[in-house]
Motif scaffolding. Structure first.
Motif, PDB file in Angstrom:
ATOM      1  N   GLU A  42       0.831  -1.226   0.000  1.00 11.45           N
ATOM      2  CA  GLU A  42       0.000   0.000   0.000  1.00 11.45           C
ATOM      3  C   GLU A  42       0.853   1.259   0.000  1.00 11.45           C
ATOM      4  O   GLU A  42       0.458   2.287  -0.554  1.00 11.45           O
ATOM      5  CB  GLU A  42      -0.941  -0.005   1.199  1.00 11.45           C
ATOM      6  CG  GLU A  42      -2.057  -1.003   1.004  1.00 11.45           C
ATOM      7  CD  GLU A  42      -3.206  -0.809   1.980  1.00 11.45           C
ATOM      8  OE1 GLU A  42      -3.245   0.229   2.667  1.00 11.45           O
ATOM      9  OE2 GLU A  42      -4.050  -1.717   2.044  1.00 11.45           O
ATOM     10  N   ALA A  43       2.038   1.152   0.595  1.00  9.74           N
ATOM     11  CA  ALA A  43       2.914   2.328   0.679  1.00  9.74           C
ATOM     12  C   ALA A  43       3.456   2.737  -0.688  1.00  9.74           C
ATOM     13  O   ALA A  43       3.993   3.827  -0.847  1.00  9.74           O
ATOM     14  CB  ALA A  43       4.079   2.041   1.628  1.00  9.74           C
ATOM     15  N   THR A  44       3.315   1.874  -1.680  1.00 11.17           N
ATOM     16  CA  THR A  44       3.815   2.214  -3.025  1.00 11.17           C
ATOM     17  C   THR A  44       2.870   3.184  -3.738  1.00 11.17           C
ATOM     18  O   THR A  44       3.250   3.800  -4.728  1.00 11.17           O
ATOM     19  CB  THR A  44       3.935   0.956  -3.922  1.00 11.17           C
ATOM     20  OG1 THR A  44       2.616   0.407  -4.119  1.00 11.17           O
ATOM     21  CG2 THR A  44       4.852  -0.100  -3.333  1.00 11.17           C
ATOM     22  N   ALA A  45       1.627   3.278  -3.237  1.00  7.80           N
ATOM     23  CA  ALA A  45       0.576   3.947  -4.012  1.00  7.80           C
ATOM     24  C   ALA A  45       0.899   5.407  -4.327  1.00  7.80           C
ATOM     25  O   ALA A  45       0.665   5.869  -5.445  1.00  7.80           O
ATOM     26  CB  ALA A  45      -0.755   3.841  -3.277  1.00  7.80           C
ATOM     27  N   ALA A  46       1.461   6.131  -3.350  1.00  3.92           N
ATOM     28  CA  ALA A  46       1.680   7.577  -3.558  1.00  3.92           C
ATOM     29  C   ALA A  46       2.632   7.805  -4.737  1.00  3.92           C
ATOM     30  O   ALA A  46       2.330   8.604  -5.640  1.00  3.92           O
ATOM     31  CB  ALA A  46       2.235   8.208  -2.288  1.00  3.92           C
TER      32      ALA A  46
END
Ligand code: FAD
Length: 324
Positions: A42-46
């Motif tokens: 999820e941290a890859t989304a930005a």
């Protein structure tokens, strides 16, 4: 507009540069939908959203870390099924790392699609995406198109620029179930490689390589110092690796790694076909060799005939001086 699945290569949420390059290529043929798996997905989304991902499909499960590639193939297949069910899917793009290429190949078999590996460029075509590959040790380039199923295409690092292209990057959880086959091969240990502080060889924008002409492990610091002045990765020919002067993980060539940096500097390397196979798609090639007849000079953009122990340190000093 058609969607393009992009498999995300990341380490605990830190997206690797080749994935951002894939997003640039994906935008040429449709709307990128990224698939991020494992810890930090999820941290890859930005960052994916900043580079054009309209959607980020995420999944995390212990299986991704505990077993070899099959659980990731299961997840990518689930993403393929979810996206292709909803409309038109133009392609599945995957970085050309060793692991991701295995994932791509397995996916292509499962979905009955054609696959193109190690593309160095990608463009939209009337009948589907057209991929460029460098073949026969990069003596030729070919353009190909997948004619069966949804194209699965792996792309080499440094094949496209990283471009800012803000998009929604909406995160959606991907539902994945694992079968008996998914857990057939268990990872028993992981040992992180000692960090040199240098960029990863296959991803580096600049690679400085040394060959037999370096004449000993104790002299490789000459190559490393030039690499460090340029923020480059260090490569080696097989002759240097076989002699035990540099680790195999740094070998460039047919039986080593394939690199395609903006700048490749070969020092004390003759330019055998097997070495060329791993570096000939580099954008600019420079060689330092004391033999003016060395075959490496047939493919260079800039060549210096001279002793590397004289030329390379001068180059290093010049780079340092210009950086201030
Ligand atoms: P050499 O061919 O010995 O060349 C050394 C060069 O250094 C010479 O041109 C010489 O003029 C120059 N030199 C010497 N001293 C100096 C100096 N002081 N200053 C400047 N120049 C100097 N090779 C790879 O690299 N990668 C591979 O993945 C690979 N896979 C292979 C797979 C197979 C199946 C086979 C058969 C071979 C493979 N090889 C591979 C080996 C390849 O054929 C060559 O033997 C190898 O690339 C030679 O390495 P080199 O250029 O460092 O050495």
């Amino acid at each position: 507009m058609a969607e393009v699945l992009v498999y995300v290569d990341h380490v605990d949420g830190a997206v690797r540069k080749p994935t951002l390059e894939l997003l640039t290529l994906a935008r040429r043929i449709g709307e990128p939908v990224a698939v991020a798996l494992g810890n930090g997905a999820e941290a890859t989304a930005a960052v994916l959203a900043e580079h054009g991902a309209v959607k980020v499909l995420t999944a995390n499960a212990p299986e991704f870390a505990d077993y070899l590639v099959v659980p990731k193939v299961d997840a990518l297949q689930a993403a393929y099924e979810a996206v292709s069910a909803g409309g038109s899917l133009a392609a599945v793009l995957v970085p050309s790392s060793a692991e991701a290429k295995e994932i791509a190949a397995r996916l292509a078999v499962r979905i009955g699609s054609g696959i193109i590996t190690d593309a160095v460029d990608l463009e939209a075509g009337e009948e589907g995406p057209v991929a460029t590959q460098a073949v026969f040790a990069a003596s030729y380039t070919t353009k190909s198109r997948v004619s069966k199923g949804t194209p699965v295409i792996t792309v080499k690092p440094n094949s496209a620029p990283v471009e800012a292209a803000p998009a929604a990057g909406t995160v959606e959880a991907l539902s994945v179930s694992f079968g008996e086959k998914s857990t057939g091969t268990k990872v028993v240990s992981r040992t992180p490689r000692e960090s040199t502080g240098r960029p990863e060889l296959t991803e580096a924008a600049i690679v400085v390589s040394g060959g037999r002409g370096v004449n000993g492990a104790e002299n490789f610091h000459v190559i490393e110092e030039l690499a460090d002045s340029l923020g480059a990765a260090v490569g080696a020919s097989r002759a240097a690796v076989d002699a035990g002067w540099y680790p195999h993980s740094n070998q460039v060539g047919q039986t080593g790694k394939s690199v395609s940096p903006q700048l490749y500097i070969a020092s004390g390397i003759s330019g055998a076909i097997q070495h060329r196979a791993g570096m000939q798609t580099s954008k600019t090639i420079v060689a330092v060799n004391k033999d003016a007849e060395a075959p490496i000079f047939d493919l260079v953009d800039y060549g210096v005939v001279g002793d590397l122990f004289t030329v390379v340190p001068q180059l290093t000093e010049e780079v340092k001086a210009r950086k201030g």
